[in-house]
Design a protein around this motif. Structure first.
Motif, PDB file in Angstrom:
ATOM      1  N   ALA A 433       9.270 -11.080  -2.781  1.00 39.20           N
ATOM      2  CA  ALA A 433       9.020 -11.897  -1.715  1.00 39.20           C
ATOM      3  C   ALA A 433       8.120 -12.718  -1.746  1.00 39.20           C
ATOM      4  N   THR A 434       7.353 -12.496  -3.092  1.00 39.77           N
ATOM      5  CA  THR A 434       6.266 -13.355  -3.368  1.00 39.77           C
ATOM      6  C   THR A 434       4.902 -13.266  -2.444  1.00 39.77           C
ATOM      7  N   LEU A 435       4.632 -14.428  -1.765  1.00 44.36           N
ATOM      8  CA  LEU A 435       3.340 -14.314  -1.095  1.00 44.36           C
ATOM      9  C   LEU A 435       3.387 -14.655   0.357  1.00 44.36           C
ATOM     10  N   PRO A 436       2.291 -14.193   1.308  1.00 43.16           N
ATOM     11  CA  PRO A 436       2.329 -14.360   2.837  1.00 43.16           C
ATOM     12  C   PRO A 436       2.502 -16.043   2.796  1.00 43.16           C
ATOM     13  N   LEU A 437       3.141 -16.444   3.900  1.00 39.69           N
ATOM     14  CA  LEU A 437       3.113 -17.793   4.056  1.00 39.69           C
ATOM     15  C   LEU A 437       1.683 -18.401   4.734  1.00 39.69           C
ATOM     16  N   PRO A 438       1.463 -19.608   4.471  1.00 37.33           N
ATOM     17  CA  PRO A 438       0.350 -20.140   5.158  1.00 37.33           C
ATOM     18  C   PRO A 438       0.070 -19.692   6.534  1.00 37.33           C
ATOM     19  N   GLY A 439      -0.998 -19.157   6.943  1.00 39.23           N
ATOM     20  CA  GLY A 439      -1.308 -18.913   8.388  1.00 39.23           C
ATOM     21  C   GLY A 439      -1.115 -17.304   8.646  1.00 39.23           C
ATOM     22  N   ILE A 440      -0.409 -16.842   7.789  1.00 41.35           N
ATOM     23  CA  ILE A 440      -0.169 -15.280   7.905  1.00 41.35           C
ATOM     24  C   ILE A 440      -1.050 -14.549   7.213  1.00 41.35           C
ATOM     25  N   MET A 441      -1.812 -13.570   7.862  1.00 45.48           N
ATOM     26  CA  MET A 441      -2.628 -12.896   6.923  1.00 45.48           C
ATOM     27  C   MET A 441      -2.104 -11.258   6.363  1.00 45.48           C
TER      28      MET A 441
END
Ligand code: WT7
Length: 650
Positions: A433-441
């Motif tokens: 799923a790779t990386l958290p989306l921008p804004g999501i900690m």
């Protein structure tokens, strides 16, 4: 663990909304440095406010968080009215029926249809702001109209998936105290009619809060009409006005409830509110699928699940996209059906579940090659971890090795994606799923210390700050809300949101979801609580004890494995009959989606001396794994071997 890495398609990246990892990092940094500034900026940019908000986020009463305080808007207006200036003749919905019948609904038509529907609910049924409306519908455009009509008048919809039984429907109606049910006579599946209205009739038998049932006549099969309770949508809709003033809603007025499984026997009514939910639905649609003005987007989910809410209806319509609604099943008339539709509608983004990919792969490995799939740009998966072989086939055969695969990780409670690749920016790895989306900690934490785990170490997938589309409550149960999501992990001594999933970082800091850490299993992308299935099985009069666990399944991801201890100890008279009887109880209490793949009649269950069932042992036995844990502390250690032998001899 080094996996192959696939860089984004360069041509695609040129026009993508987020074009490279620098842009991704810049956004993530902006959010980290000025969290409220980041969200406030997007809320102003993306939403049309009737009255502006005064405060971005109020977390003083955490975990009861308020976003975009005092702002006023209407979600149906975000999804329809504001597009009329520039997109009135654009297709909002493309519908394909099971039998190949088609409809194209423009934004202007959607506006009229939803307004008529809203007027019907308001004027004929007296539905008011805050009332709960249960929707039990097939995959037809009227399901979307029903949702948006509720949103328009401020009613809170609660969709119950059409595969749930009368008992499950009854429980959800009662828990939400709904006055109205919207349903259909039935619909079509594999060229044959199937029925929904009789299930509603049964759910309402013997008293119910519901006093009005609206029936969309889709398949014209005979149904029973209860005078004064049941009304034909097809009749009533004709005389409704095409304008309906949208209800002015507060940012934090509830938009919908959606029941989902947890670790107890009772499903929880996950509550999402207006502004934060629709904002993130739109932002993730734009970032993760990167839908362009002339694109056609198709998500194969059912509106009965969160994916159908956010990524068939609310997200696509909020951004003014064209969304496909499909009534049928992907393998009928053959496993080329989706690819035929991709060719015919020139689908640009296709979003489905790993279980569907596995089935389409198995039943129609060579089918994609028979169709022109060159319109595809982004392929999505959701609902469970995807296995590398299915990923590879999807990437190579469906996407011709040129489409990004977005493995989107999220949940009913998160409202929208939280960890996912960005198709123009993120180098992808199979089944990651790779990386958290921008804004999501989003962070993987050690549940004991609350520290970020080291590379390769499994921890708990958490979100350390509230975000706009975070669950707002469990309907009617504040305590359960707090306990279910904010009880297990603390960071710097403060409780934070825990998803219930385990996850691991690889050497690039990429996140791979490893699966649930609780007693929730994932069957064909449908989330089910083992406690819920156990509660159903216990209703069988001959069952003394039961334990349900998940077991890896080639197509479904996980299958349902039940250990049943019967009351009579004369053994099982007729095993086949007994299995049938147990499955019938499940069918009645929950629905066909929860039928067991395996049932073992055990002489007892492995328990600790304090009476706790050792599910870990049962999971290992179901998988055929050797038992590694210490069983000497069990009340009756000999039971383990007995059960093992029974399972082996099956
Ligand atoms: C659970 C949520 C999200 C919409 C559909 C299901 C699992 C979801 C992924 C993924 C691995 C995933 C998790 C999660 N899950 N997406 N990309 N990779 N696992 O919604 O019914 O609320 O289920 O589905 O276990 O907690 P849901």
């Amino acid at each position: 663990m080094s996996k192959s890495v696939f860089k984004p398609n360069k041509e695609f990246a040129k026009t993508a909304r987020i074009k490279n990892m620098c842009e991704y990092q810049a956004l993530q940094e902006e959010a980290m440095e000025d969290y409220e500034g980041f969200w406030g900026r997007y809320a102003k940019e993306k939403l049309d406010w009737i009255e502006p908000f005064n405060e971005v986020m109020d977390e003083s009463n955490f975990p009861f968080v308020k976003w975009f305080k005092d702002g006023k808007l209407n979600v149906a207006e975000q999804c329809i009215d504001r597009h009329l200036k520039t997109r009135k003749n654009k297709a909002a919905i493309i519908f394909e029926g099971d039998r190949g019948d088609k409809q194209i609904i423009t934004y202007l038509e959607l506006y009229y249809n939803v307004n008529r529907f809203a007027n019907l609910l308001k004027k004929e049924f007296g539905v008011k702001k805050g009332d709960r409306v249960v929707i039990y519908m097939p995959m037809i455009p009227e399901a979307a109209y029903a949702m948006l009509a509720c949103a328009r008048i401020g009613a809170i919809h609660s969709i119950v998936f059409g595969g749930f039984s009368a008992e499950a429907l009854r429980d959800r109606i009662e828990d939400a105290d709904a006055k109205v049910v919207i349903t259909a006579d039935g619909a079509y599946r594999k060229d044959k009619p199937y029925m929904l209205k009789p299930v509603v009739d049964q759910a309402l038998e013997g008293g119910s809060p519901v006093n009005k049932v609206l029936v969309v006549e889709r398949n014209d099969e005979d149904i029973t009409w209860v005078a004064g309770r049941d009304y034909s949508y097809n009749e009533l809709i004709k005389s409704q006005e095409v304008h309906c003033e949208p209800e002015v809603m507060d940012s934090e007025d509830p938009l919908f409830l959606l029941y989902t499984s947890g670790s107890t026997g009772k499903p929880k009514g996950v509550q999402h509110n207006s502004a934060g939910y629709i904002l993130w639905a739109q932002m993730t649609m734009e970032w993760v699928f990167d839908v362009k003005e002339n694109d056609t987007y198709w998500c194969t989910a059912d509106v009965g699940w969160i994916t159908g809410h956010t990524y068939i209806v609310y997200g696509p319509l909020a951004m003014g996209a064209t969304t496909v609604i499909f009534e049928g099943v992907p393998t009928y008339p053959d496993a080329g059906r989706p690819w035929k539709m991709v060719e015919e509608y020139k689908i640009n983004q296709f979003y489905t579940a790993p279980t569907a990919i596995r089935v389409l792969h198995k039943m129609g490995e060579d089918e994609p090659a028979k169709y022109d799939l060159s319109s595809l740009k982004v392929l999505g998966t959701v609902g469970e971890p995807i296995d590398p072989p299915a990923w590879k086939w999807y990437y190579e055969e469906v996407g011709s090795s040129k489409c990004a695969i977005v493995d989107t990780y999220w949940q009913t409670e998160t409202g929208g994606h939280i960890v996912s690749p960005l198709p123009g920016a993120t180098p992808i790895k199979p089944a990651c799923a790779t990386l958290p989306l921008p804004g999501i900690m989003g962070e993987i934490l050690d549940p004991v210390t609350g520290e970020r785990v080291e590379t390769g170490e499994t921890g708990y997938m958490c979100v350390t700050r509230p975000w706009p589309s975070m669950i707002r409550g469990v309907w009617g149960d504040e305590e359960r809300f707090v306990k279910s999501y904010f009880g297990d992990v603390k960071k710097n001594g403060k409780p934070i949101y825990f998803t219930g999933d385990g996850a691991v970082y690889d050497e690039d800091g990429y996140i791979t979801i490893t699966g649930r850490t609780d007693d929730v299993i994932n069957v064909s992308g449908h989330r089910m609580g083992t406690a819920e299935i156990e509660a159903a099985i216990k209703k069988h009069p001959n069952v003394a004890e039961v334990a349900v666990v998940g077991k890896p399944h080639e197509l479904k991801g996980e299958g349902i494995f039940a250990y049943v201890v019967l009351k009579s100890d004369d053994g099982v008279a007729d095993e086949v009959e007994e299995v049938k009887a147990i499955n019938n109880v499940i069918k009645k209490e929950i629905g066909n989606i929860a039928l067991c793949d395996d049932i073992v009649f055990a002489p007892g269950l492995p328990k600790t001396r304090s009476g706790k069932i050792m599910r870990r042992i049962l999971r290992s036995i179901a998988k055929g794994e050797a038992i590694t844990q210490d069983i000497s502390t069990l009340e009756d250690p000999s039971i383990v071997e007995k059960i093992e032998n029974m399972v082996k001899s099956k």
